[in-house]
Write a protein that holds these residues in place. Sequence first.
Motif, mmCIF file in Angstrom:
data_model
loop_
_atom_site.group_PDB
_atom_site.id
_atom_site.type_symbol
_atom_site.label_atom_id
_atom_site.label_comp_id
_atom_site.label_asym_id
_atom_site.label_seq_id
_atom_site.Cartn_x
_atom_site.Cartn_y
_atom_site.Cartn_z
ATOM 1 N N UNK A 206 -10.826 3.564 7.151
ATOM 2 C CA UNK A 206 -9.860 2.703 6.152
ATOM 3 C C UNK A 206 -10.300 2.643 4.913
ATOM 4 N N UNK A 207 -9.469 2.983 3.723
ATOM 5 C CA UNK A 207 -9.857 3.252 2.528
ATOM 6 C C UNK A 207 -9.983 1.668 2.073
ATOM 7 N N UNK A 208 -10.803 1.341 1.072
ATOM 8 C CA UNK A 208 -11.088 -0.123 0.601
ATOM 9 C C UNK A 208 -10.105 -0.730 0.143
ATOM 10 N N UNK A 209 -8.933 0.129 -0.620
ATOM 11 C CA UNK A 209 -7.865 -0.718 -1.302
ATOM 12 C C UNK A 209 -6.826 -0.902 0.092
ATOM 13 N N UNK A 210 -7.089 -0.286 1.253
ATOM 14 C CA UNK A 210 -6.071 -0.642 2.287
ATOM 15 C C UNK A 210 -6.584 -1.726 3.059
ATOM 16 N N UNK A 211 -7.794 -2.319 2.934
ATOM 17 C CA UNK A 211 -8.188 -3.298 3.608
ATOM 18 C C UNK A 211 -7.621 -4.875 3.082
ATOM 19 N N UNK A 212 -7.599 -5.695 4.104
ATOM 20 C CA UNK A 212 -7.014 -7.201 3.760
ATOM 21 C C UNK A 212 -7.962 -7.674 2.549
ATOM 22 N N UNK A 213 -7.214 -8.464 1.480
ATOM 23 C CA UNK A 213 -7.804 -8.922 0.313
ATOM 24 C C UNK A 213 -8.099 -10.357 0.729
ATOM 25 N N UNK A 214 -9.521 -10.739 0.465
ATOM 26 C CA UNK A 214 -9.909 -12.143 0.771
ATOM 27 C C UNK A 214 -10.557 -12.530 -0.742
ATOM 28 N N UNK A 215 -10.301 -13.692 -1.232
ATOM 29 C CA UNK A 215 -11.031 -14.176 -2.342
ATOM 30 C C UNK A 215 -12.202 -14.839 -1.887
ATOM 31 N N UNK A 216 -13.257 -15.014 -2.478
ATOM 32 C CA UNK A 216 -14.578 -15.743 -1.990
ATOM 33 C C UNK A 216 -14.703 -16.767 -3.020
ATOM 34 N N UNK A 217 -14.822 -17.900 -2.470
ATOM 35 C CA UNK A 217 -15.407 -19.176 -3.255
ATOM 36 C C UNK A 217 -16.818 -19.755 -2.740
ATOM 37 N N UNK A 218 -17.738 -19.814 -3.719
ATOM 38 C CA UNK A 218 -18.994 -20.065 -3.167
ATOM 39 C C UNK A 218 -19.891 -20.638 -4.254
ATOM 40 N N UNK B 194 -18.677 -8.763 6.504
ATOM 41 C CA UNK B 194 -17.292 -8.926 6.091
ATOM 42 C C UNK B 194 -16.671 -7.663 5.337
ATOM 43 N N UNK B 195 -17.442 -7.056 4.537
ATOM 44 C CA UNK B 195 -16.973 -6.071 3.898
ATOM 45 C C UNK B 195 -16.449 -4.618 4.676
ATOM 46 N N UNK B 196 -16.865 -4.667 5.847
ATOM 47 C CA UNK B 196 -16.560 -3.551 6.685
ATOM 48 C C UNK B 196 -14.904 -3.976 6.900
ATOM 49 N N UNK B 197 -14.472 -5.111 7.005
ATOM 50 C CA UNK B 197 -13.239 -5.535 7.445
ATOM 51 C C UNK B 197 -12.177 -5.795 6.446
ATOM 52 N N UNK B 198 -12.927 -6.398 5.347
ATOM 53 C CA UNK B 198 -11.911 -6.943 4.015
ATOM 54 C C UNK B 198 -12.469 -6.555 2.914
ATOM 55 N N UNK B 199 -11.526 -6.461 1.916
ATOM 56 C CA UNK B 199 -11.856 -6.295 0.502
ATOM 57 C C UNK B 199 -12.060 -7.312 -0.246
ATOM 58 N N UNK B 200 -13.182 -7.913 -0.407
ATOM 59 C CA UNK B 200 -13.741 -9.038 -0.870
ATOM 60 C C UNK B 200 -13.675 -9.308 -2.716
ATOM 61 N N UNK B 201 -13.052 -10.240 -3.051
ATOM 62 C CA UNK B 201 -12.929 -10.517 -4.490
ATOM 63 C C UNK B 201 -13.993 -11.888 -4.750
ATOM 64 N N UNK B 202 -15.052 -11.437 -5.394
ATOM 65 C CA UNK B 202 -16.066 -12.352 -5.706
ATOM 66 C C UNK B 202 -16.215 -12.753 -7.157
ATOM 67 N N UNK C 132 -4.281 -13.982 -9.142
ATOM 68 C CA UNK C 132 -3.565 -15.016 -8.513
ATOM 69 C C UNK C 132 -2.311 -14.337 -7.749
ATOM 70 N N UNK C 133 -1.701 -13.505 -8.260
ATOM 71 C CA UNK C 133 -0.640 -12.810 -7.806
ATOM 72 C C UNK C 133 -0.929 -11.963 -6.406
ATOM 73 N N UNK C 134 -2.143 -11.453 -6.048
ATOM 74 C CA UNK C 134 -2.408 -10.818 -4.902
ATOM 75 C C UNK C 134 -3.155 -11.700 -3.763
ATOM 76 N N UNK C 135 -3.567 -12.891 -4.069
ATOM 77 C CA UNK C 135 -4.622 -13.546 -2.970
ATOM 78 C C UNK C 135 -3.737 -14.540 -2.107
ATOM 79 N N UNK C 136 -3.710 -14.219 -0.875
ATOM 80 C CA UNK C 136 -3.267 -14.907 -0.033
ATOM 81 C C UNK C 136 -4.255 -15.658 0.893
#
Length: 282
Positions: free
Chosen positions: A4-16, A28-36, A54-58
């Motif tokens: 699966x291409x990275x851009x096709x992975x579900x998007x997850x925003x990280x707050x830490x 997590x990066x093998x299953x999701x595209x992380x935005x940190x 904001x527009x892309x984060x669910x």
Amino acid sequence: MATVKEEELPLVLVHRPPNFHFPFKHLLQTHFRLLDPLDSDPPESTHSFFSRHAASVRVLLCVDPTPITRDLLSLLPFLQLIVGSSTGVDHIDLQECRRRIIAVTNAGKAFSPDVADLAVGLLIDVLRRVSAGFQYVRAGLWAQNGEFLLGFKLGGKRVGIVGLGSIGAEIAKRLEPFGCAISYNSRRKKPSVPFPWFKNVYDLAVNNDVLLVCCTLTEESRHIISKDVMTALGKEGVIINVGRGALIDEKELVQLLVRGELRGAGLDVFENEPDVPQELFP
């Protein structure tokens, strides 16, 4: 096998928090595209980073009990799910999540055995004075002042558990083989539990040698371990807290410890983390 291409992975925003090591990130990066935001180059503020995506984060992954306020949520108008990596959710504005119909999850019982291990370890440490003995030897006081005073055994102690949820139940399971007399306080009596139930924490303190705090932090439970409760526990009493720091009136706890009106305390959490009262350091 197709990858699966990275851009096709579900998007997850990280707050830490900035100082939190993220050991499971590669999993997590093998299953999701992380935005940190902490990985942004050049560095970018959380506010700016969240607004830009904001527009892309669910989905928002909250690592550690990092505060999720109404103001922060306002930056994510299309958010549908908050995934918490800790057991408690007191750091999340649940009222705002309900208003916006944002689902919130937590770690559930995943860490309950580990927290129970820590709680019992802290209790043994305080009673047997393990850490205090280490500091005594390290400071060179053995040769100067002689033998270190012995501690107390855990067996036979009366232990009151504040909050007999999944963590409290795991703690009780570990303390029973030591021969401890266990009782508990919770919002209501649990019919399947054989231990004595006390309707209020004050009465629980009066009838125990140890208070072990592991309940959820809410507005009602904030400072549930008050000065009156700690005084009722008595000069030989011990308090262990593996819940949240604000469950205990920390200022009063510190004063009682300094004046010798409590035997000791084992604290995994503090009211104003990462600040720890200086009076607790000898």
